[in-house]
Motif scaffolding. Structure first.
Motif, PDB file in Angstrom:
ATOM      1  N   MET A 145      -5.857  26.921   6.016  1.00  0.00           N
ATOM      2  CA  MET A 145      -5.982  26.528   7.415  1.00  0.00           C
ATOM      3  C   MET A 145      -7.199  27.192   8.056  1.00  0.00           C
ATOM      4  O   MET A 145      -7.934  26.572   8.821  1.00  0.00           O
ATOM      5  N   ARG A 146      -7.404  28.461   7.700  1.00  0.00           N
ATOM      6  CA  ARG A 146      -8.517  29.186   8.332  1.00  0.00           C
ATOM      7  C   ARG A 146      -9.868  28.594   7.957  1.00  0.00           C
ATOM      8  O   ARG A 146     -10.830  28.743   8.687  1.00  0.00           O
ATOM      9  N   ARG A 193     -10.489  25.391   7.380  1.00  0.00           N
ATOM     10  CA  ARG A 193     -10.599  23.948   7.659  1.00  0.00           C
ATOM     11  C   ARG A 193     -11.874  23.561   8.388  1.00  0.00           C
ATOM     12  O   ARG A 193     -12.458  22.530   8.108  1.00  0.00           O
ATOM     13  N   TRP A 194     -12.283  24.414   9.318  1.00  0.00           N
ATOM     14  CA  TRP A 194     -13.464  24.056  10.106  1.00  0.00           C
ATOM     15  C   TRP A 194     -14.704  23.936   9.233  1.00  0.00           C
ATOM     16  O   TRP A 194     -15.676  23.294   9.611  1.00  0.00           O
ATOM     17  N   TYR A 209     -14.636  22.564   6.160  1.00  0.00           N
ATOM     18  CA  TYR A 209     -14.490  21.451   5.217  1.00  0.00           C
ATOM     19  C   TYR A 209     -15.660  20.459   5.222  1.00  0.00           C
ATOM     20  O   TYR A 209     -16.154  20.087   4.165  1.00  0.00           O
ATOM     21  N   PRO A 210     -16.115  20.017   6.412  1.00  0.00           N
ATOM     22  CA  PRO A 210     -17.171  18.992   6.379  1.00  0.00           C
ATOM     23  C   PRO A 210     -18.462  19.491   5.733  1.00  0.00           C
ATOM     24  O   PRO A 210     -19.315  18.704   5.359  1.00  0.00           O
ATOM     25  N   TYR A 211     -18.588  20.806   5.632  1.00  0.00           N
ATOM     26  CA  TYR A 211     -19.872  21.361   5.185  1.00  0.00           C
ATOM     27  C   TYR A 211     -19.830  21.896   3.756  1.00  0.00           C
ATOM     28  O   TYR A 211     -20.826  22.366   3.236  1.00  0.00           O
ATOM     29  N   SER A 246     -14.519  21.025  -0.785  1.00  0.00           N
ATOM     30  CA  SER A 246     -13.422  20.746   0.143  1.00  0.00           C
ATOM     31  C   SER A 246     -12.490  19.700  -0.450  1.00  0.00           C
ATOM     32  O   SER A 246     -12.879  18.956  -1.347  1.00  0.00           O
ATOM     33  N   PRO A 247     -11.271  19.636   0.054  1.00  0.00           N
ATOM     34  CA  PRO A 247     -10.390  18.559  -0.389  1.00  0.00           C
ATOM     35  C   PRO A 247     -11.027  17.209  -0.047  1.00  0.00           C
ATOM     36  O   PRO A 247     -11.864  17.140   0.861  1.00  0.00           O
ATOM     37  N   PRO A 248     -10.644  16.159  -0.773  1.00  0.00           N
ATOM     38  CA  PRO A 248     -11.246  14.857  -0.472  1.00  0.00           C
ATOM     39  C   PRO A 248     -10.968  14.440   0.966  1.00  0.00           C
ATOM     40  O   PRO A 248      -9.869  14.671   1.471  1.00  0.00           O
ATOM     41  N   SER A 249     -11.978  13.876   1.612  1.00  0.00           N
ATOM     42  CA  SER A 249     -11.777  13.457   2.994  1.00  0.00           C
ATOM     43  C   SER A 249     -11.050  12.117   3.020  1.00  0.00           C
ATOM     44  O   SER A 249     -10.950  11.427   2.014  1.00  0.00           O
ATOM     45  N   VAL A 250     -10.519  11.788   4.168  1.00  0.00           N
ATOM     46  CA  VAL A 250      -9.865  10.487   4.316  1.00  0.00           C
ATOM     47  C   VAL A 250     -10.607   9.702   5.386  1.00  0.00           C
ATOM     48  O   VAL A 250     -11.247  10.275   6.255  1.00  0.00           O
ATOM     49  N   ALA A 292     -10.581   8.052   8.639  1.00  0.00           N
ATOM     50  CA  ALA A 292      -9.719   7.956   9.812  1.00  0.00           C
ATOM     51  C   ALA A 292      -9.815   6.541  10.355  1.00  0.00           C
ATOM     52  O   ALA A 292     -10.894   5.965  10.428  1.00  0.00           O
ATOM     53  N   ILE A 323      -9.780  34.404  23.116  1.00  0.00           N
ATOM     54  CA  ILE A 323     -10.040  34.525  21.682  1.00  0.00           C
ATOM     55  C   ILE A 323     -10.165  36.006  21.299  1.00  0.00           C
ATOM     56  O   ILE A 323      -9.581  36.459  20.313  1.00  0.00           O
TER      57      ILE A 323
END
Lengths: 195, 104
Positions: free
Chosen positions: B1-2, B4-5, B7-9, B13-17, B19, B97
């Motif tokens: 989870m930490r 996740r931000w 992932y796009p870079y 990363s896990p395969p994207s879906v 949307a 934060i």
């Protein structure tokens, strides 16, 4: 050096208030509202990037710590009624976390980035029904919860992963239909996002 | 989870879906209403429970959130997201934060 560390610890202790779990959840909820404002600052106007990636990272970090405090109550797993205040806290945690993942999807899409499945949340019970979430008094809630327990007796809890695997078409399986029957607008939103 | 931000870079990363466009549009439309709900104080965003607002012990982050949402809404009605609103909300976010990081 030791002096430096002691001073720093004292300063930090002085500066930062201690958060109980309730306040931590409230901070998470407030941050998500602010993030939505930052992403869509002006109503009826397209988003224009005041929200930044480092905040998304902080939100996920916070989500991670919140999850470590627990996301499912033992009573829920055992199919018995938990104390109301514990149920409210855990439900808020779960819903805010789900909303964060939706927010992430929005942010990625608006920035032309790929989106990712929310597998980490798959084990979470799907959002609670309208009657439970909106109950006005403890008595109302307890009555609604007991009725709900009776309705779902011997049936596996409906979880987020069950939502994710719903197949295209108008038909739902029995559990999905039972859940949808009780859902509030938040739950309905998840149902509408599927295939 | 930490992570996740990131992932796009990241390549691993896990395969994207993909949307669904209508789903994201719906989410945008719905999510945008939440801060305004807070500001009007008639109903709450669906991830905030009414019981959190009872008994005169609203957690400070949420009572601040009401106040700031109201300020934001007041300003958007009169010509846009002003600097003062943006700076104040940004400061509250940073404060939260930081405080949270010290508590976990």
């Amino acid at each position: 050096m030791i002096y430096y560390i002691v001073v720093n610890v004292l300063i930090l202790d002085f500066q930062y208030p201690t958060y109980d779990p309730e306040t931590l959840t409230a901070a998470f909820q407030a941050l998500l509202i602010y993030s939505i404002i930052m992403l869509f600052p002006v109503p009826q106007t397209p988003s224009f990037g005041v929200f930044d990636l480092s905040t998304l990272a902080s939100l996920h970090e916070l989500g991670f710590y919140i999850s470590k405090q627990g996301l499912v109550l033992a009573a829920e797993t055992d199919h018995v009624r938990p104390p109301l205040n514990e149920w409210i806290q855990i439900s808020c945690r779960r819903k805010t976390l789900m909303a964060l993942y939706c927010f992430e999807g929005i942010y990625h899409t608006l920035n032309n980035l790929p989106t990712f499945p929310c597998t980490e949340l798959g084990f979470l019970p799907a959002p609670a029904g309208k009657m439970l979430w909106n109950a006005k008094t403890q008595q109302d809630w307890e009555r609604a919860y007991d009725r709900w327990l009776g309705h779902w007796a011997g049936i596996d809890m409906f979880i987020m992963n069950d939502l994710a695997v719903i197949q295209p078409g108008a038909d739902l399986n029995r559990r999905a239909e039972m859940w949808l029957e009780e859902a509030d607008e938040f739950g309905m939103m998840f149902m509408s996002m599927g295939k | 989870m930490r992570e996740r931000w990131l992932y796009p870079y990241l390549e691993q990363s896990p395969p994207s879906v993909v949307a669904l466009k209508h789903s994201v549009s719906l989410l945008c439309r719905v999510f945008r209403t939440y801060p305004r709900m807070m500001s009007r104080n008639v109903q709450l965003a669906p991830f905030i429970h009414e019981a959190q607002m009872l008994g005169g012990k609203v957690p400070l982050p949420l009572s601040n959130c009401f106040a700031l949402s109201r300020m934001w809404n007041g300003h958007t009605d009169t010509g846009g997201f002003s600097n003062i609103v943006q700076t104040t909300i940004r400061a509250e976010m940073d404060k939260l934060i930081n405080e949270v990081c010290q508590n976990v």
